[in-house]
Write a protein that holds these residues in place. Structure first.
Motif, PDB file in Angstrom:
ATOM      1  N   SER A 163      74.804  29.331 -55.012  1.00 62.15           N
ATOM      2  CA  SER A 163      75.139  28.505 -56.157  1.00 62.15           C
ATOM      3  C   SER A 163      74.980  27.011 -55.973  1.00 62.15           C
ATOM      4  O   SER A 163      75.423  26.266 -56.818  1.00 62.15           O
ATOM      5  CB  SER A 163      76.582  28.798 -56.550  1.00 62.15           C
ATOM      6  OG  SER A 163      77.423  28.555 -55.442  1.00 62.15           O
ATOM      7  N   SER A 211      71.360  25.309 -59.973  1.00 65.09           N
ATOM      8  CA  SER A 211      72.507  26.185 -59.781  1.00 65.09           C
ATOM      9  C   SER A 211      73.639  25.385 -59.143  1.00 65.09           C
ATOM     10  O   SER A 211      73.448  24.711 -58.125  1.00 65.09           O
ATOM     11  CB  SER A 211      72.098  27.348 -58.885  1.00 65.09           C
ATOM     12  OG  SER A 211      73.192  28.185 -58.648  1.00 65.09           O
ATOM     13  N   THR A 214      77.938  26.048 -58.761  1.00 66.10           N
ATOM     14  CA  THR A 214      79.200  26.708 -59.064  1.00 66.10           C
ATOM     15  C   THR A 214      80.320  25.850 -58.500  1.00 66.10           C
ATOM     16  O   THR A 214      80.476  25.733 -57.286  1.00 66.10           O
ATOM     17  CB  THR A 214      79.255  28.128 -58.457  1.00 66.10           C
ATOM     18  OG1 THR A 214      78.180  28.894 -59.000  1.00 66.10           O
ATOM     19  CG2 THR A 214      80.580  28.799 -58.761  1.00 66.10           C
TER      20      THR A 214
END
Length: 128
Positions: A38, A49, A51
């Motif tokens: 992530s 990406s 997270t």
């Protein structure tokens, strides 16, 4: 070098022009712990990406604003995170406003944090 996102360029314009987007002081860390894929390198449209950590002492934090030199457009925003979990990996950070709009992102050497380890993120911004 940091990558200024397109949204960040617009935020700069709005904040410099007296906009209502809010201050840009929130520092986030990306969760690169085992089992996640992530944390990609930042790109200008913020489509990489990412997270964000939520918990373990690594949740987004409002940084402390410091003027480096009021006459030349330099300031810093700093936050220290203290991990409350073991084996927490991170290698990307973002700077955003209170509404969550990303301003900038940067990678750094991957770190694995254990309980009570601290990580200080210092964003230094220069507008010239």
């Amino acid at each position: 070098h940091n990558l200024l996102y397109n949204a960040g360029k617009n935020m700069t314009r709005d904040l410099l022009g007296g906009g209502t987007g809010g201050t840009i002081r929130n520092i986030t860390l990306c969760n690169a712990s085992s089992g996640t894929t992530s944390c990609a390198a930042p790109v200008a449209d913020a489509s990489e990406s990412f997270t964000e950590y939520n918990g373990c002492g690594l949740t987004s934090a409002a940084g402390t604003y410091n003027t480096i030199n009021a006459n030349d457009g330099n300031w810093s925003i700093v936050a220290t995170f203290t991990s409350s979990c073991d084996n927490r990996v991170t290698n990307v950070t973002r700077l955003k406003n209170a509404t969550g709009t990303v301003f900038a992102g940067n990678t750094f050497t991957s770190v694995t944090l254990q309980t009570n380890d601290q990580l200080t993120v210092n964003w230094t911004i220069s507008v010239i």
